[in-house]
Design an enzyme around this catalytic site. Structure first.
Site, PDB file in Angstrom:
ATOM      1  N   GLY A  69       0.829  -1.294  -0.087  1.00 48.96           N
ATOM      2  CA  GLY A  69       0.043  -0.047  -0.191  1.00 48.96           C
ATOM      3  C   GLY A  69       0.930   1.206  -0.094  1.00 48.96           C
TER       4      GLY A  69
ATOM      5  N   ARG B 255       0.559  -4.716  -5.507  1.00 49.73           N
ATOM      6  CA  ARG B 255       0.482  -5.883  -4.783  1.00 49.73           C
ATOM      7  C   ARG B 255       0.508  -7.093  -5.828  1.00 49.73           C
ATOM      8  NH1 ARG B 255      -1.044  -3.916   0.454  1.00 49.73           N
ATOM      9  NH2 ARG B 255      -2.700  -2.499   0.281  1.00 49.73           N
TER      10      ARG B 255
ATOM     11  N   ASP C  92       5.413  -4.935   6.064  1.00 44.44           N
ATOM     12  CA  ASP C  92       5.906  -6.058   6.360  1.00 44.44           C
ATOM     13  C   ASP C  92       5.830  -7.075   5.013  1.00 44.44           C
ATOM     14  OD1 ASP C  92       3.146  -6.152   6.686  1.00 44.44           O
ATOM     15  OD2 ASP C  92       3.456  -7.682   8.232  1.00 44.44           O
TER      16      ASP C  92
ATOM     17  N   THR D 259       4.446   2.358   5.489  1.00 44.15           N
ATOM     18  CA  THR D 259       2.883   1.886   5.605  1.00 44.15           C
ATOM     19  C   THR D 259       2.056   2.855   6.559  1.00 44.15           C
ATOM     20  OG1 THR D 259       1.392   0.022   6.325  1.00 44.15           O
ATOM     21  CG2 THR D 259       3.738   0.205   7.269  1.00 44.15           C
TER      22      THR D 259
ATOM     23  N   ASP E 145      -0.003   1.762   8.273  1.00 42.97           N
ATOM     24  CA  ASP E 145      -0.641   1.018   9.419  1.00 42.97           C
ATOM     25  C   ASP E 145       0.229   0.938  10.633  1.00 42.97           C
ATOM     26  OD1 ASP E 145      -2.643   0.157   7.563  1.00 42.97           O
ATOM     27  OD2 ASP E 145      -1.744  -1.809   7.327  1.00 42.97           O
TER      28      ASP E 145
ATOM     29  N   ASP F 220       2.249  -0.911  11.579  1.00 43.03           N
ATOM     30  CA  ASP F 220       2.097  -2.463  12.176  1.00 43.03           C
ATOM     31  C   ASP F 220       3.579  -3.324  12.135  1.00 43.03           C
ATOM     32  OD1 ASP F 220       2.013  -2.523   9.624  1.00 43.03           O
ATOM     33  OD2 ASP F 220       0.511  -4.117   9.610  1.00 43.03           O
TER      34      ASP F 220
ATOM     35  N   ARG G 148      -5.891  -2.341   8.387  1.00 45.86           N
ATOM     36  CA  ARG G 148      -5.856  -3.684   8.171  1.00 45.86           C
ATOM     37  C   ARG G 148      -6.035  -4.652   9.462  1.00 45.86           C
ATOM     38  NH1 ARG G 148      -1.918  -5.993   3.763  1.00 45.86           N
ATOM     39  NH2 ARG G 148      -0.537  -4.821   4.824  1.00 45.86           N
TER      40      ARG G 148
HETATM   41  P1  ADP Z   1       2.926  -4.465   2.438  1.00 47.07           P
HETATM   42  O1  ADP Z   1       4.179  -4.487   1.792  1.00 47.07           O
HETATM   43  O2  ADP Z   1       2.240  -3.084   2.597  1.00 47.07           O
HETATM   44  O3  ADP Z   1       2.524  -5.125   3.725  1.00 47.07           O
HETATM   45  P2  ADP Z   1       1.463  -6.561   1.045  1.00 47.07           P
HETATM   46  O4  ADP Z   1       1.008  -7.267   2.193  1.00 47.07           O
HETATM   47  O5  ADP Z   1       0.367  -6.542  -0.024  1.00 47.07           O
HETATM   48  O6  ADP Z   1       1.830  -5.025   1.442  1.00 47.07           O
HETATM   49  O7  ADP Z   1       2.738  -6.949   0.322  1.00 47.07           O
HETATM   50  C1  ADP Z   1       3.438  -6.495  -0.752  1.00 47.07           C
HETATM   51  C2  ADP Z   1       3.965  -7.492  -1.622  1.00 47.07           C
HETATM   52  O8  ADP Z   1       4.959  -8.259  -0.878  1.00 47.07           O
HETATM   53  C3  ADP Z   1       2.957  -8.598  -2.143  1.00 47.07           C
HETATM   54  O9  ADP Z   1       2.077  -8.308  -3.184  1.00 47.07           O
HETATM   55  C4  ADP Z   1       3.971  -9.528  -2.556  1.00 47.07           C
HETATM   56  O10 ADP Z   1       4.214  -9.274  -3.754  1.00 47.07           O
HETATM   57  C5  ADP Z   1       5.032  -9.565  -1.643  1.00 47.07           C
HETATM   58  N1  ADP Z   1       4.689 -10.444  -0.361  1.00 47.07           N
HETATM   59  C6  ADP Z   1       3.916 -10.161   0.457  1.00 47.07           C
HETATM   60  N2  ADP Z   1       4.176 -11.374   1.459  1.00 47.07           N
HETATM   61  C7  ADP Z   1       4.984 -12.117   1.011  1.00 47.07           C
HETATM   62  C8  ADP Z   1       5.556 -13.344   1.271  1.00 47.07           C
HETATM   63  N3  ADP Z   1       5.444 -14.145   2.345  1.00 47.07           N
HETATM   64  N4  ADP Z   1       6.771 -13.910   0.546  1.00 47.07           N
HETATM   65  C9  ADP Z   1       7.041 -13.177  -0.725  1.00 47.07           C
HETATM   66  N5  ADP Z   1       6.497 -12.063  -1.111  1.00 47.07           N
HETATM   67  C10 ADP Z   1       5.731 -11.462  -0.247  1.00 47.07           C
HETATM   68  O1  F6P Z   2      -1.666  -1.502   4.482  1.00 47.71           O
HETATM   69  C1  F6P Z   2      -2.148  -0.344   4.183  1.00 47.71           C
HETATM   70  C2  F6P Z   2      -3.686  -0.499   3.955  1.00 47.71           C
HETATM   71  O2  F6P Z   2      -4.469   0.767   3.735  1.00 47.71           O
HETATM   72  C3  F6P Z   2      -4.582  -1.068   5.101  1.00 47.71           C
HETATM   73  O3  F6P Z   2      -4.666  -0.097   6.190  1.00 47.71           O
HETATM   74  C4  F6P Z   2      -5.568  -1.589   4.346  1.00 47.71           C
HETATM   75  O4  F6P Z   2      -6.381  -2.446   5.023  1.00 47.71           O
HETATM   76  C5  F6P Z   2      -5.242  -1.881   2.921  1.00 47.71           C
HETATM   77  O5  F6P Z   2      -4.320  -1.277   2.818  1.00 47.71           O
HETATM   78  C6  F6P Z   2      -6.163  -1.589   1.973  1.00 47.71           C
HETATM   79  O6  F6P Z   2      -5.535  -2.168   0.844  1.00 47.71           O
HETATM   80  P1  F6P Z   2      -5.999  -1.770  -0.891  1.00 47.71           P
HETATM   81  O7  F6P Z   2      -5.832  -0.214  -1.182  1.00 47.71           O
HETATM   82  O8  F6P Z   2      -5.313  -2.694  -1.659  1.00 47.71           O
HETATM   83  O9  F6P Z   2      -7.474  -1.985  -0.760  1.00 47.71           O
END
Ligand code: ADP
Ligand code: F6P
Length: 329
Positions: A18, A79, A110, A133, A135, A137, A179
């Site tokens: 995000g 994503r 994360d 982020t 969040d 978190d 989230r």
């Molecule tokens: P954020 O980085 O804000 O937590 P996401 O959870 O959507 O957002 O993770 C971002 C991207 O990181 C995902 O779309 C994916 O490409 C990659 N990713 C997430 N989890 C994993 C994982 N367990 N292993 C490898 N790549 C991951």
């Molecule tokens: O991780 C940031 C965040 O805005 C969360 O607070 C929320 O749950 C999520 O992303 C929403 O994701 P998307 O914009 O992909 O719907």
């Protein structure tokens, strides 16, 4: 923390997950610090999507002009669920090899760091991370880039909602992002004088919320604000309103703040944090340090191994919620 010995000539930077206000400020710091070390810098667009699909462009010091104040990310983000599979990560590494990229800086949350950790473990790609982020978190850092702006954006809306709640003697339920974490709800709740705060860890119940509102009404208070995190246990804001109505007859209006919390100009706090972390992410690589996120603890920058940052739960601060209850009389 891991170490590598390779002499760096070219690094790449990407934003992932995000978007968060301050990602551009972090990017600016990464590029300008790297150029200060005479490194070539490439930008990978759309996070891991660009790494898989080879969407890469050179970044110069001048490309970073006028972005410190802009929300979003000029590199775009994405994503990319495929990246969770080793075969796709191997494909991404081909892109890195093709462009002779020696090391990476990942600006993301994360999930993005889990991807970075796998790239190090499977392919020994040196990476440092800037936590970006809204969040907040991520374990190992008191603050993530974007959180302060998101809280202020939520607060701006809550203050306005309070005006109308007060004029009509109404109860409002305001749903904020976060989230599975309750940091935005907690901070915006305390700063906004909320009577009740629902976070995702089941910290309270509808019955307790009703008791608190009734208690406040007995003290002459005629309007109330309930802040709820989108991931909280009894359900989303409209479910909460329904439950409140059934249990108490209280009719609550609902406001869902949504993605406005992700946009807008970053606050000074976020710009400064992003600048410090972005610079240290590059300085760390120059010193042969990798596989770490740059965090901040008690005002000082720290290096936190990706497996610690991604493998440990960051707990919300219940004392801030209790304080909110004590003060919202
Ligand atoms: P954020 O980085 O804000 O937590 P996401 O959870 O959507 O957002 O993770 C971002 C991207 O990181 C995902 O779309 C994916 O490409 C990659 N990713 C997430 N989890 C994993 C994982 N367990 N292993 C490898 N790549 C991951
Ligand atoms: O991780 C940031 C965040 O805005 C969360 O607070 C929320 O749950 C999520 O992303 C929403 O994701 P998307 O914009 O992909 O719907």
């Amino acid at each position: 923390m891991a170490q590598f010995t390779k002499q760096l000539k070219k690094i790449a930077v990407y934003t992932s997950g995000g978007d968060a206000p301050g990602m551009n400020a972090a990017l600016r710091a990464v590029v300008r610090t790297a150029r200060g070390h005479q490194l070539e810098v490439l930008g990978i667009l759309q996070g891991y999507i660009g790494m898989l699909e080879d969407i890469v462009k050179p970044l110069s010091v001048r490309d970073m002009a006028n972005i410190i104040q802009r929300g979003g990310t000029i590199l775009k983000t994405g994503r990319c669920p495929e990246f969770q599979k080793a075969e796709f990560r191997a494909k991404a590494v081909e892109t890195l090899k093709k462009h002779e990229i020696d090391a990476l800086v990942c600006i993301g949350g994360d999930g993005s760091f889990r991807g970075a950790l796998s790239l190090w473990k499977e392919h020994q790609i040196p990476i440092t991370g800037v936590p970006g982020t809204i969040d907040n978190d991520i374990f190992g850092t008191d603050l993530t880039v974007g959180f302060d702006t998101a809280v202020n954006t939520a607060l701006f809306a809550i203050d306005k909602i309070r005006d109308t709640a007060d004029s009509h003697d109404r109860v409002f339920i305001v749903e904020v992002m976060g989230r599975n974490s309750g940091f935005i709800a907690t901070y915006a709740g305390l700063a906004g004088g909320a009577e009740e705060i629902f976070t995702s860890d089941g910290n309270t119940t509808v019955d307790k919320a009703v008791d608190r509102i009734r208690e406040a009404q007995k003290n002459g208070k005629r309007s109330s604000i309930i802040i709820t995190s989108e991931g909280q246990k009894p359900g989303r804001a409209y479910d909460l309103a329904e439950s409140l109505r059934k249990k108490s007859g209280l009719d609550a209006k609902v406001a869902i703040l949504g993605h406005q919390q992700r946009g807008g100009a970053p606050t000074a706090t976020d710009r400064i944090l992003a600048s410090r972390m972005g610079a240290m992410a590059v300085d760390g690589l120059m010193n042969g340090v990798c596989n770490v996120m740059i965090g901040i603890e008690k005002g000082s920058l720290v290096q936190v191994p990706f497996d610690v940052a991604t493998g440990t739960e960051k707990k919300n601060d219940p004392e801030l919620i209790s304080l909110s209850y004590r003060l919202a009389k």
